[in-house]
Design a protein around this motif. Structure first.
Motif, PDB file in Angstrom:
ATOM      1  N   VAL A 288       0.837  -1.200   0.000  1.00  0.00           N
ATOM      2  CA  VAL A 288       0.000   0.000   0.000  1.00  0.00           C
ATOM      3  C   VAL A 288       0.873   1.253   0.000  1.00  0.00           C
ATOM      4  CG1 VAL A 288      -1.639   1.351   1.374  1.00  0.00           C
ATOM      5  CG2 VAL A 288      -2.000  -1.102   1.054  1.00  0.00           C
ATOM      6  N   ALA A 292      -0.670   2.396  -3.829  1.00  0.00           N
ATOM      7  CA  ALA A 292      -1.941   1.915  -3.260  1.00  0.00           C
ATOM      8  C   ALA A 292      -2.914   1.474  -4.345  1.00  0.00           C
ATOM      9  CB  ALA A 292      -2.566   2.999  -2.384  1.00  0.00           C
ATOM     10  N   TRP A 297      -4.780  -3.219  -1.388  1.00  0.00           N
ATOM     11  CA  TRP A 297      -5.813  -3.087  -0.359  1.00  0.00           C
ATOM     12  C   TRP A 297      -6.519  -4.419  -0.121  1.00  0.00           C
ATOM     13  CZ3 TRP A 297      -5.622   0.662   2.886  1.00  0.00           C
ATOM     14  CH2 TRP A 297      -5.191   1.934   2.505  1.00  0.00           C
ATOM     15  N   ALA A 316     -10.296  -1.572   4.501  1.00  0.00           N
ATOM     16  CA  ALA A 316      -9.427  -1.928   3.377  1.00  0.00           C
ATOM     17  C   ALA A 316     -10.242  -2.286   2.134  1.00  0.00           C
ATOM     18  CB  ALA A 316      -8.512  -3.088   3.769  1.00  0.00           C
ATOM     19  N   GLU A 320     -10.122  -0.475  -1.412  1.00  0.00           N
ATOM     20  CA  GLU A 320      -9.869  -1.238  -2.636  1.00  0.00           C
ATOM     21  C   GLU A 320     -10.744  -0.740  -3.785  1.00  0.00           C
ATOM     22  OE1 GLU A 320     -10.285  -5.899  -4.141  1.00  0.00           O
ATOM     23  OE2 GLU A 320     -11.337  -5.207  -2.354  1.00  0.00           O
TER      24      GLU A 320
END
Length: 696
Positions: A288, A292, A297, A316, A320
């Protein structure tokens, strides 16, 4: 007089009082009106979505109705109602439902749809003759189409508008903010934003554009609703956070960080597979921090789940989804509502006085979990019967409160136990569940194997109705045939069966569905049906590699068709289709089908960004390497028969990691884009012109 005015205001605040006032106003009994000007010519009836106006003669005189074109044998993306008519009486109260594929009942329609369930709920509580729901939802709906359908729907005199949309916005609303956009001007704007602000520039550009489109569409709907005094209910979607993943590579990272990212990604997967969640968490966090991407994620979410921290996993999962904007896609993604889309709907509801029904809050209360999964979702956003039931109960509560037909306000939790769940035949339920397996095979790119969820939906389909097993085998037969599926005997069998697969279930498909075939084999054999030989025979009859050679670059042999740059997966009328396969991921896989009793030779024509070795594997067994350079190279590799099984094998090319400075690669992409030329935001690991397999 104040008391009189208060009484009048209370009366006008009820639906009955407001209707009475409108009738008095129309009759000229609420005071003198200004002298009329020239009488305007009446506007001719307009189409309502695909429903076309038609004059019909009845004994009582002519009437305009709106008639739907007949669907094709495999269906279309619109509701099944054949004829729409103007409302002519106060009751039943007419609710019109608009929205995207979730609102259309994707995978269940026409057997069960949210509009049907909402109507049943309203009638159970408010009376059989007091409510009706008109379904104007459609798959692939856009904001512009939504606003236009709302406007034209006024011709049939709705009383309440229900909008159920937001999942499509991350894919369908800003396609021009892309490095692959056909428009030269759009590419130049993208390149300028990339040059000035880095990769965040195009992302912000797309966010601003979506805000403009959403504000305009929702503002127009508000003006329409206020003009005719119709309330608007906005349903804010929820999505499948646990089961659905969004694997994407990161855009080019500075220096050697792109290669570092992919090395760490492989290490994290290895730790997760071993159950070492603490180590996986540390590596995923490093991913990440490096870049990222949505994949990073997801790995973080999987590690948190393994450690039992569901709240951290939820955060998370949401990150994502937000980390995969259209402007930075490599692989084709799935429609899912983003944080921005949720905020746009929430802000519009506050600004325009819409009534909002937030399914995130409702589903969390209903299930006791803030991590929704396959209990409520068939795939990334489409609802199960339970999901439809609960969502429409919440909408029904708001409509009942608006109607003035019940004595006290209804909350969905109080209402739900009084409502009958949707009724559906076992065959239709099985078809929807098997459709979930097919659709998942086509649209899911997980960080791990997709086999478990494919097998889950195949098992669930068999649980609903065991007869679906024949449809599973029909699907395999259609995939293995040397002609389009619609021309096969399997197609004719399916059309005549109670498990009829249509466009929404993914019947039309150019690829083999290798993972799904393996899932079907495993599930049926666990249930005591030995279909392995039958499936192998279907595969070998037309798709086995031949002595003269079989081109594995043909679409049918791509093991995972989505593992390509998305413009090369889809058909764009204004983009030229490439003659080669380019990989944005360190692996590319093909279906290698053979008897397994002879050696196979692989002759490949390919190239790399920088000269190096390409690993060869079959079903994850490393077998050696091919050498390639920056120029097109033809090279051959022999696979011993002991490494091949009868039927379906997975041939894997493992590309070397990129050795290019990512910052320079992005700068070069900006140069191309500012000239109006398409460019890649992600590395191309390798490029293939031909992969021919022959028996030796």
């Amino acid at each position: 007089m104040r008391s009189l005015f208060d009484d009048l205001a209370r009366l006008l605040a009820t639906p009955e009082g407001l209707r009475t006032a409108r009738l008095l106003q129309a009759a000229g009994l609420l005071g003198s009106a200004p002298a009329p000007g020239p009488r305007p010519l009446p506007r001719p009836p307009e189409p309502i979505s695909i429903w076309q106006p038609r004059e019909v003669d009845f004994e009582t005189g002519g009437e305009t109705v709106w008639v739907r074109p007949d669907p094709q044998p495999l269906g279309d993306h619109f509701a099944a109602t054949k004829v729409l008519r103007r409302k002519k009486s106060e009751l039943p109260l007419r609710v019109v439902l608009f929205g995207e594929s979730v609102a259309a009942g994707y995978l269940y329609a026409p057997h069960v749809t949210p509009a049907q369930v909402l109507e049943r709920h309203l009638r159970e509580i408010g009376g059989e003759s007091n409510f009706e729901v008109i379904d104007l939802a459609r798959t692939n709906e856009t904001l512009g189409g939504l606003a236009e359908t709302v406007r034209t729907s006024l011709q049939i005199n709705p009383d309440v508008l229900v909008l159920f949309a937001g999942n499509n916005w991350n894919l369908l609303e800003t396609p021009e903010v892309s490095p692959y956009a056909p428009s030269v001007l759009a590419r130049q704007r993208y390149g300028q934003a990339l040059r000035e602000q880095g990769i965040e520039g195009p992302i912000r550009q797309a966010e601003e554009r979506l805000r403009e489109i959403a504000d305009a569409a929702l503002g127009a709907i508000s003006e329409i609703a206020w003009a005719v005094r119709i309330p608007v209910v906005v349903v804010i979607p929820e999505i499948n956070l646990i089961d659905w993943e969004t694997r994407q590579p990161p855009v080019w990272l500075p220096g050697d960080r792109t290669a570092r990212w992919h090395t760490l990604y492989a290490e994290s997967i290895e730790k997760l597979n071993r159950g070492d969640f603490r180590a996986a968490l540390e590596i995923a966090q490093e991913l990440v921090d490096l870049g990222a991407s949505s994949s990073a994620w997801r790995l973080l979410a999987r590690a948190h789940l393994g450690l039992g921290d569901r709240e951290a996993a939820r955060r998370a999962c949401l990150a994502e989804i937000d980390a995969a904007p259209y402007a930075t896609l490599a692989f084709l993604s799935a429609p899912q509502i983003t944080t921005q889309a949720r905020e746009l709907l929430q802000n519009a509801s506050r600004r325009h006085g819409f009534i909002s029904v937030d399914l995130r809050e409702i589903f969390a209360v209903h299930t006791g979990s803030n991590l929704p999964d396959r209990r409520l979702f068939l795939d990334y956003c489409h609802l199960t019967l339970e999901g439809i039931h609960v969502a429409m109960a919440a909408v029904a509560a708001e409509v009942l409160n608006l109607s003035g037909m019940i004595e006290e306000n209804q909350g969905w939790q109080r209402l739900l136990p009084r409502l009958s769940p949707p009724a559906i035949s076992p065959e239709a339920e099985a078809t929807a569940r098997f459709g979930a397996a097919i659709h998942t095979a086509h649209r899911l790119l997980p960080t791990g194997s997709k086999r478990p969820i494919l097998e889950h939906w195949c098992e669930a389909a068999l649980d609903a109705s065991p007869g679906i097993a024949e449809t599973m085998l029909d699907l395999i037969a259609a995939r293995c045939a040397p002609i389009p599926a619609v021309l096969t005997a399997a197609q004719q069998c399916n059309l005549a069966s109670p498990y009829r697969l249509t466009l929404q279930h993914g019947w039309r498909w150019d690829h083999l569905d290798a993972d799904l075939i393996e899932a079907i084999r495993a599930v049926l054999e666990r249930r005591g049906r030995p279909v392995g030989e039958q499936i192998d025979r279907l595969l070998l009859e037309h798709l086995a590699i031949r002595e003269e050679g079989t081109e594995l670059l043909a679409p049918i042999y791509l093991w995972e068709p989505l593992e390509r740059f998305y413009p090369e997966v889809m058909d764009f009328a204004d983009l030229t289709r490439r003659a080669t396969l380019r990989s944005p991921w360190p692996e590319t896989s093909f279906c290698l089908i053979c008897e397994g009793d002879r050696d196979a030779e692989i002759e490949a024509t390919l190239r790399l960004p920088v000269a190096g070795s390409i690993g060869i594997a079959v079903d994850d067994r490393d077998l050696g390497a091919l050498e390639a350079t920056e120029r097109w190279t033809k090279t051959a590799f022999r696979i011993d028969r002991k490494n091949l099984r009868r039927g379906l094998n997975r041939l894997i090319l493992r590309w070397p990691l990129p050795a290019v400075d990512g910052e320079g690669a992005l700068a070069a992409a900006a140069d191309r884009l500012e000239l109006g030329v398409a460019a890649d935001m992600h590395p191309v690991f390798g490029e293939v012109f031909s992969v021919v397999s022959r028996l030796t």
